[in-house]
Design a protein around this motif. Sequence first.
Motif, short mmCIF file in Angstrom:
data_model
loop_
_atom_site.label_atom_id
_atom_site.label_comp_id
_atom_site.label_asym_id
_atom_site.label_seq_id
_atom_site.Cartn_x
_atom_site.Cartn_y
_atom_site.Cartn_z
N ARG A 1 0.82 -1.21 0.00
CA ARG A 1 0.00 0.00 0.00
C ARG A 1 0.86 1.26 0.00
N GLN A 2 1.89 1.23 0.85
CA GLN A 2 2.78 2.40 0.91
C GLN A 2 3.49 2.60 -0.43
N GLY B 1 9.13 -9.90 -2.43
CA GLY B 1 8.55 -10.45 -1.20
C GLY B 1 7.42 -11.41 -1.54
N VAL B 2 7.32 -12.47 -0.78
CA VAL B 2 6.36 -13.53 -1.10
C VAL B 2 4.94 -13.16 -0.68
N TYR B 3 4.00 -13.35 -1.57
CA TYR B 3 2.58 -13.26 -1.23
C TYR B 3 1.95 -14.63 -1.41
N GLY B 4 0.98 -14.93 -0.54
CA GLY B 4 0.45 -16.28 -0.55
C GLY B 4 -1.02 -16.40 -0.90
N GLY B 5 -1.77 -15.30 -0.79
CA GLY B 5 -3.20 -15.43 -1.01
C GLY B 5 -3.87 -14.10 -1.22
N MET B 6 -5.02 -13.90 -0.60
CA MET B 6 -5.84 -12.71 -0.84
C MET B 6 -5.34 -11.53 -0.01
N ILE B 7 -5.48 -10.34 -0.59
CA ILE B 7 -5.21 -9.14 0.20
C ILE B 7 -6.40 -8.19 0.08
N ASP B 8 -6.59 -7.40 1.11
CA ASP B 8 -7.72 -6.48 1.15
C ASP B 8 -7.24 -5.03 1.03
N HIS B 9 -8.17 -4.19 0.63
CA HIS B 9 -7.95 -2.75 0.68
C HIS B 9 -6.66 -2.32 -0.01
#
Lengths: 412, 252
Positions: free
Chosen positions: A292-293, A308-316
């Motif tokens: 976000r930043q 950086g690793v992301y694994g699933g859902m993110i909000d907002h």
Amino acid sequence: MKAVVWHGKHDVRVESVPDPEILNPRDAIVKVKATAICGSDLHLYNGYIPTMKSGDILGHEFVGEIVDVGSSVKNLAVGDRVAVPFTISCGGCMFCNMQLYSLCDNGNPNAGLAEQVFGDGTAGIYGYSHLFGGYAGGQAEYVRVPYADVGPVKIADGVSWEQAVLLTDVFPTGFMAAEQCDIKPGDVVAVWGCGPVGQFCIRSALMLGAERVIALDREPERLRMAESFGAEPVNFENVNVVEYLKETTAGRGPDACIDAVGLEALGHGFGAVVDWTKQLARMQTDRPNVLRQAIQACRKGGVVSVPGVYGGMIDHLNMGAAFNKGLTFRMGQTHVQRYLKPLMDRVESGEIDPSTIITHRLSLFSAPDAYKAFRNKEDRCIKVVMNPEGMPTPDMSESAQDRRQMPEAYAG
Amino acid sequence: MQPLHVVSRQNVGQVERIVSATAGGLMIVFGLSRRSVPGAILGLFGANLVYRGATGYCSTYAMLDAKEDEADAAPWNRSIEVKHAVTIRRPRQEVFEYFRDFSNMVRHTEAIEQVERLDDGRYRFVGHWMFGTTEQIGEIVHEVPGERLAWRTTAGSDVHEEGAMLLKDAPGDRGTEVRVVVTYHPPAGVLGEAAATISRQSPRQMLPDVIRKMKSVLEAGEAPSTVGQTSGREGNRPRTLSPMRMEASGVK
């Protein structure tokens, strides 16, 4: 042989397990000479990654000597010193042909599982859950290396084991993240997270011609290390990050922003930033704060690069900001096979010494302690490299008390 | 044998009819015994269920048009169609020739242990499926080299199926687009399929794996595997390691 075995959250043990064997014609067996703990291993250690099974052997950063090859492996011989990419890729599919090795179609025997979760299967990864193939990892005395004729790269004479082990994941990961920024003269690059991958993002961005690199973290030793590599250190706890980045670029924003943290603060090859994200998570309910930043701060038309690793859902997530600012997102697991050799050439020529990020050199025997120290950032731990040859044998069991000492031969 | 399809107003399955009539009857008895307004409503609802069970016609289903297709064949006779598509980065002719030689099946199909070539285009497969050993005789019934291949099982097979493979050049240098469709007739129809699904051995579940492995063999020369690899799990510990040695080397 001895291996670091996962048994559950915060429960890794050094145990005796059977030696690995050649299972497929393109396999090789490597006698491990150095193996590192990756920040993403802490993800497993902390029990975040599903599809781990008690008894799995950990580790995806390792180098060593070839001790056996399958019948189809013609380019390697017993005794060769090799660095092994953490991604297991076949070399024959459409994606390998496009040099997108981490997207390989044939590296993961459990691709069906991954298809259900991500819509597609991706490459296998050593010791990194059954979602990524369930392969036994390299934090062990020996390891089986599939597709050995396309993965491992012979280590040049002038490159040490511990320099080489950083070429199997963290250096290529940081380099790819910087390369994705399409750096042009005068560019300012902001890097969130100064763990091992973040450090290599910083060094690579400068190597690729960035004018300024701004390093964001809160751990003094990590900021000091970033500064020593030429970055401008900023403790994100002391500033409003977005405002600071706008101000220091006179309103433009950084030309490229690198998220070397990830959703669970487990950026690939990323270390103790775990705690940082936990802290952020307490401040706000959702965790993709770095992303976000980065979107808010990034210059119009700039690049957000995500190692950086992301694994699933993110909000907002402010998609409106990303859209209207015309941002470019670039991300993914590292295509290690694409970067390993060119980066090794840079190490051999003396242009860069990756081993300067290593803070702890231990015996594989101390893996349980090492995981704990790395996770808790005890003792200013940034990067742990372990040596299986320091394993005590029954004859030298009294030396257990000296196990934190590295045999001298290791350094060479 | 497939029952003849009779055009009728029926749109409720056999099992459901019995359940519906029984439940409806119980609701009438229970509803009327209450001697109250809600009891009467329950009784009326039960009467509708009995009507539905007796006639095999449900107005709700008719509105939803939900059961028309499934009523075509009796559940115990129903066949299952499975499709899968994949792109293989090899020339079309090579993919065709590999696939046409059914003896290659053992390389990418776990359920098949042995393939015997009877004559050109006829093969005998021995494998395991569900609870035991299965035998199938398969024959190629149609082929256009490099383009399409159709096969079916013949008398003497424990499980019957028909299948077809269609090949097409993928755009650019992406290789060959492969589409496979298999229609199989599980023993006891939907019941057999349900049992197979529970044991993760329905062709619906297995076909994608089989095709994926075939792709790996063609593109990489082998299918990725971890079967037989080392681990720290019970049953995979070296038995030669004495407790003394384990203790001495600090192994818990």
